[in-house]
Design an enzyme around this catalytic site. Structure first.
Site, short mmCIF file in Angstrom:
data_model
loop_
_atom_site.label_atom_id
_atom_site.label_comp_id
_atom_site.label_asym_id
_atom_site.label_seq_id
_atom_site.Cartn_x
_atom_site.Cartn_y
_atom_site.Cartn_z
CG ASP A 102 40.55 -98.65 55.32
OD1 ASP A 102 41.09 -98.56 54.05
OD2 ASP A 102 39.52 -99.13 54.51
CG HIS A 265 45.97 -98.15 53.80
ND1 HIS A 265 45.49 -96.71 54.04
CD2 HIS A 265 44.93 -99.13 54.01
CE1 HIS A 265 43.97 -97.19 54.21
NE2 HIS A 265 44.19 -98.22 54.22
#
Length: 286
Positions: A102, A265
């Site tokens: 991320d 994610h």
């Protein structure tokens, strides 16, 4: 060899930084993203230690037990990369492999771009190297239709009415990879620190663009690995369908692009075993 995770505070780049670490051997630095913690690497620390590496996962600037400078301009990518360079100094290491997930991924990619003498290889999770550009997203197990992020064109923007969570699914059951204890850890950390430090990374997106002007078009020249889930919203961002297949144009020593089917994610938490195996295989071939 111990795979136990231990904790300490070190001085890095003018701030006090909390580290979780395990093992001994070649250094691997693990950079978490938003809104996370060293804890996001809880599955990688013992696995890397067992494989013969010294794995270190800091609470990044603004997070957890690491200091949170008040000034917004103290959270640029250059500060964050500087923290990682200074971390190597604090650990007495000449070089490290750096991994990031991320928001930690741009830190890792830019550490490798700016200081290839210190970061001998890079592993990016979720976010590929984007020459002078950064975007962010959320979520994994949610059904694609109900995201406040996708609702505004899948560019990670929060709607003006409501908040970041207003359009997100509130699951009745936790996914298999996330326990109540895991949720409690993150909840306790952010209840104590708030979100300002992490949000300040976003508040520097324009400033980062300006500061990185001298590096427009620069390529990451160290060996690299990219891992993402095919259900990660980052992968659905505009332009990613062209960038990811052509990543080797910007990262000439890209050793592989691994897309994990059905993974969202939170790459290294959702698919710990597969991510650990891919990381260790990459590290052993360096």
């Amino acid at each position: 060899m111990t795979t136990e995770v231990t904790h300490r505070i070190v001085e890095t780049n003018g701030i006090r930084m909390h580290l979780a670490e395990a093992g001994s051997g070649p250094l691997v630095v693990l950079c978490h993203g938003f809104p996370e913690s060293w804890y996001s690497w809880r599955h990688q620390l013992p696995a890397l230690a067992e494989a013969g590496f010294h794995a270190v996962a800091p609470d990044m600037r603004g997070y957890g037990q690491t200091e949170r400078p008040e000034a917004i301009d103290q959270y640029t990518l250059l500060h964050l990369v500087g923290d990682m360079v200074s971390l190597l100094d604090a650990l007495g290491a000449d070089q490290a492999v750096i991994a990031g997930h991320d928001w930690g991924a741009p830190v890792a990619w830019h550490a490798a771009l700016l200081r290839p003498d210190r970061f001998r290889a890079v592993i990016g999770l979720s976010v590929p190297y984007r020459p002078r550009g950064i975007l962010y997203s959320a979520a994994g197990d949610a059904t694609p239709r109900e995201s406040s992020v996708t609702a505004v064109g899948a560019v990670g923007m929060v709607p003006r009415k409501g908040g970041f969570l207003s359009g997100l699914e509130d699951p009745t059951n936790l996914p298999s990879w996330l326990s109540k204890a895991d949720v409690a850890f993150y909840t306790d950390e952010f209840a104590r620190t708030g979100f300002t430090g992490g949000l300040n990374w976003y508040r520097n997106i324009d400033r980062n663009w300006e500061l990185l002007a001298p590096f427009a078009g620069a390529r990451v020249m160290v060996p690299a690995l990219y891992i993402a889930g095919d259900r990660d919203l980052v992968v659905a961002f505009p332009g990613m369908d062209k960038l990811i297949p052509n990543l080797a144009n910007f990262v000439p020593q890209l050793r592989g692009t691994i897309m994990l089917p059905g993974c969202g994610h939170w790459t290294q938490q959702e698919r710990a075993g597969e991510v650990n195996a891919a990381m260790i295989d990459f590290l052993r071939q360096l």
